[in-house]
Design a protein around this motif. Structure first.
Motif, PDB file in Angstrom:
ATOM      1  N   VAL A  81      25.614  19.493  33.159  1.00 18.42           N
ATOM      2  CA  VAL A  81      26.069  18.112  33.391  1.00 18.42           C
ATOM      3  C   VAL A  81      24.616  17.432  33.695  1.00 18.42           C
ATOM      4  O   VAL A  81      24.148  17.319  34.987  1.00 18.42           O
ATOM      5  N   ALA A  82      24.390  16.594  32.875  1.00 13.36           N
ATOM      6  CA  ALA A  82      23.147  16.007  32.619  1.00 13.36           C
ATOM      7  C   ALA A  82      23.083  14.688  31.543  1.00 13.36           C
ATOM      8  O   ALA A  82      24.215  14.830  30.727  1.00 13.36           O
ATOM      9  N   CYS A  83      22.441  13.584  31.811  1.00 10.97           N
ATOM     10  CA  CYS A  83      22.656  12.557  30.914  1.00 10.97           C
ATOM     11  C   CYS A  83      21.985  12.692  29.425  1.00 10.97           C
ATOM     12  O   CYS A  83      21.937  11.701  28.899  1.00 10.97           O
ATOM     13  N   GLU A  84      21.228  13.818  29.516  1.00 13.38           N
ATOM     14  CA  GLU A  84      20.394  13.911  28.422  1.00 13.38           C
ATOM     15  C   GLU A  84      20.855  13.790  26.914  1.00 13.38           C
ATOM     16  O   GLU A  84      20.782  13.259  25.878  1.00 13.38           O
ATOM     17  N   PRO A  85      22.100  14.433  26.909  1.00 14.63           N
ATOM     18  CA  PRO A  85      22.794  14.385  25.438  1.00 14.63           C
ATOM     19  C   PRO A  85      23.366  12.788  25.234  1.00 14.63           C
ATOM     20  O   PRO A  85      22.902  12.597  23.775  1.00 14.63           O
ATOM     21  N   LEU A  86      23.676  12.097  26.057  1.00 10.41           N
ATOM     22  CA  LEU A  86      24.091  10.722  25.799  1.00 10.41           C
ATOM     23  C   LEU A  86      22.829   9.839  25.413  1.00 10.41           C
ATOM     24  O   LEU A  86      22.820   9.023  24.690  1.00 10.41           O
ATOM     25  N   LEU A  87      21.621  10.197  26.285  1.00 12.82           N
ATOM     26  CA  LEU A  87      20.550   9.417  26.221  1.00 12.82           C
ATOM     27  C   LEU A  87      20.087   9.687  24.757  1.00 12.82           C
ATOM     28  O   LEU A  87      19.486   8.796  24.027  1.00 12.82           O
ATOM     29  N   VAL A  88      19.816  11.004  24.231  1.00 11.31           N
ATOM     30  CA  VAL A  88      19.393  11.337  22.794  1.00 11.31           C
ATOM     31  C   VAL A  88      20.363  10.663  21.772  1.00 11.31           C
ATOM     32  O   VAL A  88      19.673   9.940  20.928  1.00 11.31           O
ATOM     33  N   LEU A  89      21.524  10.655  22.117  1.00 10.40           N
ATOM     34  CA  LEU A  89      22.343   9.945  21.219  1.00 10.40           C
ATOM     35  C   LEU A  89      22.038   8.341  20.943  1.00 10.40           C
ATOM     36  O   LEU A  89      21.864   7.923  19.790  1.00 10.40           O
ATOM     37  N   PHE A  90      21.814   7.787  22.103  1.00 14.43           N
ATOM     38  CA  PHE A  90      21.442   6.209  21.991  1.00 14.43           C
ATOM     39  C   PHE A  90      20.193   6.086  21.520  1.00 14.43           C
ATOM     40  O   PHE A  90      19.953   4.834  20.874  1.00 14.43           O
ATOM     41  N   THR A  91      19.356   6.798  21.754  1.00 16.73           N
ATOM     42  CA  THR A  91      17.845   6.730  21.384  1.00 16.73           C
ATOM     43  C   THR A  91      17.887   6.871  19.988  1.00 16.73           C
ATOM     44  O   THR A  91      16.958   6.328  19.292  1.00 16.73           O
ATOM     45  N   PHE A  92      18.560   7.917  19.439  1.00 10.17           N
ATOM     46  CA  PHE A  92      18.426   8.060  17.975  1.00 10.17           C
ATOM     47  C   PHE A  92      19.120   6.809  17.231  1.00 10.17           C
ATOM     48  O   PHE A  92      18.571   6.400  16.117  1.00 10.17           O
ATOM     49  N   LEU A  93      20.182   6.506  17.645  1.00 11.23           N
ATOM     50  CA  LEU A  93      20.928   5.320  17.029  1.00 11.23           C
ATOM     51  C   LEU A  93      20.018   3.993  17.019  1.00 11.23           C
ATOM     52  O   LEU A  93      19.904   3.417  16.175  1.00 11.23           O
ATOM     53  N   ALA A  94      19.270   3.733  18.237  1.00  8.01           N
ATOM     54  CA  ALA A  94      18.414   2.623  18.282  1.00  8.01           C
ATOM     55  C   ALA A  94      17.245   2.794  17.368  1.00  8.01           C
ATOM     56  O   ALA A  94      17.014   1.893  16.583  1.00  8.01           O
ATOM     57  N   TRP A  95      16.849   3.986  17.249  1.00  5.66           N
ATOM     58  CA  TRP A  95      15.554   4.198  16.166  1.00  5.66           C
ATOM     59  C   TRP A  95      16.053   3.868  14.855  1.00  5.66           C
ATOM     60  O   TRP A  95      15.694   3.252  14.244  1.00  5.66           O
ATOM     61  N   TYR A  96      17.163   4.555  14.528  1.00  5.06           N
ATOM     62  CA  TYR A  96      17.790   4.182  12.978  1.00  5.06           C
ATOM     63  C   TYR A  96      18.047   3.061  12.740  1.00  5.06           C
ATOM     64  O   TYR A  96      17.488   2.166  11.781  1.00  5.06           O
ATOM     65  N   PHE A  97      18.545   2.076  13.670  1.00  9.20           N
ATOM     66  CA  PHE A  97      19.010   0.531  13.687  1.00  9.20           C
ATOM     67  C   PHE A  97      17.766  -0.239  13.742  1.00  9.20           C
ATOM     68  O   PHE A  97      17.524  -1.270  12.987  1.00  9.20           O
ATOM     69  N   ILE A  98      16.902   0.121  14.495  1.00 12.70           N
ATOM     70  CA  ILE A  98      15.435  -0.652  14.326  1.00 12.70           C
ATOM     71  C   ILE A  98      14.709  -0.296  13.110  1.00 12.70           C
ATOM     72  O   ILE A  98      14.216  -1.774  12.726  1.00 12.70           O
ATOM     73  N   VAL A  99      14.557   0.831  12.690  1.00 17.78           N
ATOM     74  CA  VAL A  99      13.963   0.787  11.218  1.00 17.78           C
ATOM     75  C   VAL A  99      14.585   0.116  10.416  1.00 17.78           C
ATOM     76  O   VAL A  99      13.938  -0.489   9.739  1.00 17.78           O
TER      77      VAL A  99
END
Length: 558
Positions: free
Chosen positions: A164-182
């Motif tokens: 029970v931690a926020c890390e999986p959700l954070l990683v998902l959003f970070t990766f999507l942000a990286w992809y769409f920024i690129v």
């Protein structure tokens, strides 16, 4: 030596590996295997270490339950706007999005722990699929399979996928942000999605702000001072980032006069002071020395976190992956992607190194959001190297299909290292995973107190079950002399005080004159405590639980 390595990679044909498409059946077989494997191992590991809820898991569960009950983002059930002594409110430290998600499934039953773990397991599965399909578009089939395989086998991802931690959700959003920024560096419209996912990452955890900072800095490097005129999407990104994160920003302005306030990053990050005060008190030489110390402290843990094995081969492979990551990113033909990724990696890495120095704790996990990007670049470097060397002996088609088949076989036979401390899923459903001592505390609180009563309990490393009792709790203060402790208890209208061995260990200065620990008898009281009346003593030996009723009026205190 390094110059020769970089020169070698610059000379490789980086389009070959992207343009070659694998047989579709290899791709789909790989996806089916890692999905099934993730579910199998995920459900097994949901029952791991249930007797001891570690980290922030109890706080997340409790806060989500308070939110479900209409009490707001409250930890311990008290006023979060006015923390006193060393009490820190959840809403000052943990960002709201993950707690909001948990609150949809929250209840005051043990099964909520099971549901919360399931949320992260399925978030991990969604992350695997997004990493594969988006990397496939950007780098081709083989790199997508290799990067997804490393995420799938990562020890750290396997741990957090059923915690029970926020890390999986954070990683998902970070990766999507990286992809769409690129993507947005080429087409402005994608920066809208980049801003949205950056905002969602920031709503999940304070470190999500580093994505926006990396975008701003990389844009200034790429487009110089004319960034607004040359890149209209720059303002689009900022607009949508601010819109998505505005609920948190406006709350922080109203409550703390600082839109980006977070207890950890505003205070702990600077040694329990503030950024400007820290700069005033320390020279540049001191700051650099501390950063270097942080790098030396954190890097070995980072290498361990990045590996798929804790044995010698794991860290060795991690070092190789980092070498391929650095060389692959250095020769990346997409300048905007290269600059943004370098800024994103550097900001996360240096921030975590600095935080490691300040708190001297397990901080390498905070680099988890950039792991998928590291894995993708690393595998791109590996496959480029293999194509250059091996295609002199075998055909490219044979090599690439063989590599894909190898990844499928490894995925099929992959198993996490540790299968210890696993409990059956039934214990999650009926609450039997809760240790006997904690069950007695829960039972006593439910029988003898109401939800309006305030209980003083903690610190205690092993009781993380207040989402079940839903009692208002304060911890015993650390910085007050005992003469002021009763004033503190009156201030919070405390009715009962729970003392365990952990509490005595952490609050020895306060409790040492009244209590001591005996290995045979357990907690032993050798002097009366004014205003405290013992109402419960654990019958097990050694005794590890005492409960006192607090009933001291101001005029009674001598």
């Amino acid at each position: 030596m390094f110059y020769e390595i970089f020169s070698y990679f610059k000379g490789l044909n980086k389009e070959l590996i992207k343009t070659y498409a694998l047989h579709p059946w290899l791709v789909w077989l790989f996806l089916v295997i890692i999905t099934i494997q993730s579910l199998i191992w995920g459900f097994l590991f949901i029952g791991r270490d249930l007797s001891y809820i570690i980290g922030d898991q109890g706080a997340y569960l409790e806060t989500a339950t308070h939110l479900k009950n209409g009490e707001g983002f409250v930890f311990y059930g008290l006023d979060p706007h006015n923390p006193k002594d060393d009490l820190v409110s959840t809403e000052n430290n943990r960002h709201p999005l993950y707690i909001l998600l948990l609150s949809l499934f929250a209840s005051e039953e043990p099964i909520f722990f099971f549901k919360a773990k399931l949320i992260n397991l399925f978030t991990f599965l969604v992350l695997l699929l997004y990493v594969f399909f988006l990397a496939k578009k950007m780098f081709g089939d083989l790199v997508a399979m290799g990067g997804t395989f490393l995420v799938f086998t990562s020890r750290t991802f396997n741990y957090f996928s059923n915690t029970v931690a926020c890390e999986p959700l954070l990683v998902l959003f970070t990766f999507l942000a990286w992809y769409f920024i690129v993507k947005g560096f080429k087409e402005d419209k994608y920066l809208i999605l980049g801003g949205v996912f950056s905002g969602l990452a920031y709503l999940t955890k304070g470190s999500g702000l580093l994505i926006a900072i990396a975008f701003i800095l990389s844009s200034l490097i790429i487009y110089k001072r004319d960034v607004i005129n040359k890149k209209r999407g720059f303002l689009l990104y900022l607009l949508f980032f601010l819109l998505v994160s505005s609920p948190l920003l406006l709350r922080n302005i109203a409550q703390f006069k600082d839109p980006f306030y977070n207890f950890a990053t505003t205070h702990l990050f600077w040694g329990n002071t503030t950024f400007f005060h820290y700069l005033k008190e320390h020279s540049l030489a001191e700051i650099m020395a501390r950063l270097c110390t942080g790098v030396s402290l954190m890097t070995p843990y980072f290498i361990q976190e990045l590996s798929i094995s804790s044995k010698f081969i794991g860290p060795f492979l991690s070092i190789l992956l980092l070498l391929f990551f650095v060389t692959s990113i250095d020769v990346d033909e997409d300048r905007e992607r290269r600059v943004f990724t370098l800024f994103l990696f550097s900001l996360f890495y240096l921030s975590v190194c600095w935080f490691t120095y300040m708190v001297r704790g397990w901080c390498s996990r905070f680099l988890l959001p950039i792991f998928p990007v590291i894995y993708l670049y690393s595998m791109r470097g590996v496959f480029l190297f293999l194509e250059d060397k091996v295609t002199k002996i075998v055909r490219r088609e044979t090599l690439n299909n063989s590599l894909a088949l190898l990844l499928i076989i490894l995925s099929l036979f992959f198993s996490p290292e540790k299968l210890i401390n696993l409990a059956p899923l039934s214990s999650l459903l009926d609450g039997s995973f809760i240790p006997p001592r904690s069950q007695r505390i829960i039972g006593w609180l439910k029988l003898n107190t109401t939800k309006e009563d305030v209980v003083c309990f903690g610190p205690d490393d092993q009781f993380m079950y207040n989402w079940i009792t839903q009692r208002k709790m304060v911890a015993l203060p650390s910085s007050l002399p005992f003469e002021q402790v009763n004033d503190y208890l009156r201030k919070y209208t405390v009715k009962y005080i729970i003392i365990t061995r952990d509490t005595l260990r952490y609050r020895q200065e306060i409790l040492g004159r009244f209590l001591f620990w005996d290995e045979g008898s357990g907690l032993v009281q050798h002097e009366e405590i004014q205003g405290w009346r013992l109402v419960y003593r654990d019958r097990d030996k050694p005794t590890n639980l005492l409960i006192y009723e607090f009933n001291l009026k101001e005029e009674d205190q001598g």
